[in-house]
Design a protein around this motif. Structure first.
Motif, short mmCIF file in Angstrom:
data_model
loop_
_atom_site.label_atom_id
_atom_site.label_comp_id
_atom_site.label_asym_id
_atom_site.label_seq_id
_atom_site.Cartn_x
_atom_site.Cartn_y
_atom_site.Cartn_z
N GLU A 33 -2.70 5.20 -5.48
CA GLU A 33 -2.20 5.91 -4.27
C GLU A 33 -2.22 4.90 -3.14
O GLU A 33 -1.04 5.14 -2.38
N ASN A 34 -3.01 4.03 -3.00
CA ASN A 34 -2.82 3.12 -1.75
C ASN A 34 -1.87 2.08 -1.99
O ASN A 34 -1.15 1.22 -1.36
N LEU A 37 1.66 1.81 -1.35
CA LEU A 37 1.98 2.01 0.10
C LEU A 37 2.98 0.62 0.49
O LEU A 37 2.54 -0.33 0.48
N GLU A 39 3.13 -0.70 3.51
CA GLU A 39 2.12 -1.30 4.35
C GLU A 39 1.27 -2.42 3.54
O GLU A 39 0.61 -3.21 4.22
N TYR A 40 1.37 -2.22 2.26
CA TYR A 40 0.47 -3.04 1.64
C TYR A 40 1.35 -4.22 0.93
O TYR A 40 0.69 -4.70 -0.10
N SER A 79 2.79 -2.16 -4.43
CA SER A 79 3.91 -2.64 -3.49
C SER A 79 4.08 -4.13 -3.48
O SER A 79 4.79 -4.95 -3.18
#
Length: 225
Positions: A33-34, A37, A39-40, A79
């Motif tokens: 999930e993270n 993203l 931003e990562y 990402s």
């Protein structure tokens, strides 16, 4: 046969993603999930590392007389790994959205569990100490070393089934790639029919607990031996 050759005469290299924004911020970002993203993704230094890795890979391909149409890039959906794979593909002049580049969910980061997610990466040694003690036991709610090797075996089986006589770059993360190298190193010593059986024979505590010996720096490229 080259030391990085297995199975269907495929040759494998591993590449840990370049320095990412979570690396810069000292954060554990390990859930799907993270991890996906934007931003990562990679930090500017990480983009430079990925470009250098791509240039090094291209040089090794030339030295081995491997044509670019035989190159495959298999990468984690996070990402930071997708960004790394995209940079390398550009260096090699390969279209990223073409079949030569393939996202594989089984190459994703090790999930360290809710206790560690988005917390300081200073906690990693606690998990590695647990791996040494019992590689079949993961952090609470997270994946054990054996869990990772199980899904990496699935990924390798898929690559071996799909590709023949290819140069395959596996773009993934620190823990999965050190575990992959560790099991490969052990599998080379095993008597068995095929990669899958040798992987299975290597899934014992005495092997799985030793993965830290194969640690990679961010942006580090290495033939899989």
């Amino acid at each position: 046969m080259d030391s990085s050759s297995v199975g269907n005469n495929n040759r494998y290299w591993v590449l840990r993603h370049g320095k990412s924004i979570p690396n810069e911020r000292g954060l554990v970002v390990s859930s799907m999930e993270n991890g996906v993203l934007p931003e990562y993704q990679l930090a500017p230094d990480g983009v430079a590392q990925a470009r250098l890795a791509g240039e090094s890979f291209l040089q090794q391909l030339k030295e081995s007389n491997i044509e670019l149409d035989k190159v495959r890039i298999c990468y984690s959906p996070f990402s930071r790994t997708t960004h790394t794979a995209r940079v390398v593909a550009k260096v090699l002049n390969l279209p990223f959205d073409a079949p030569q580049c393939k996202m594989m969910e089984d190459l994703r980061e090790r999930y360290f569990g809710p206790t560690f997610e988005l917390k300081s990466h200073d906690k990693y040694p606690e998990i590695w100490a647990l791996d040494e003690k019992d590689p079949f036991m993961g952090p609470e709610g997270g994946e054990s070393a054996d869990d990772i090797v199980s899904r990496l075996a699935t990924a390798m089986k898929s690559m071996e089934a799909e590709y023949q006589r290819c140069a395959i770059l596996v773009v993934s993360h620190g823990d999965p790639l050190q575990m992959l190298q560790n099991v490969f190193h052990s599998a080379k010593q095993q008597e068995g029919d095929g990669l899958a059986e040798k992987f299975q024979l290597s899934r014992v505590a005495s092997v799985l607990s030793q993965h830290r010996k194969f640690a990679l720096l961010t942006g580090e490229l290495r033939p899989l031996i």
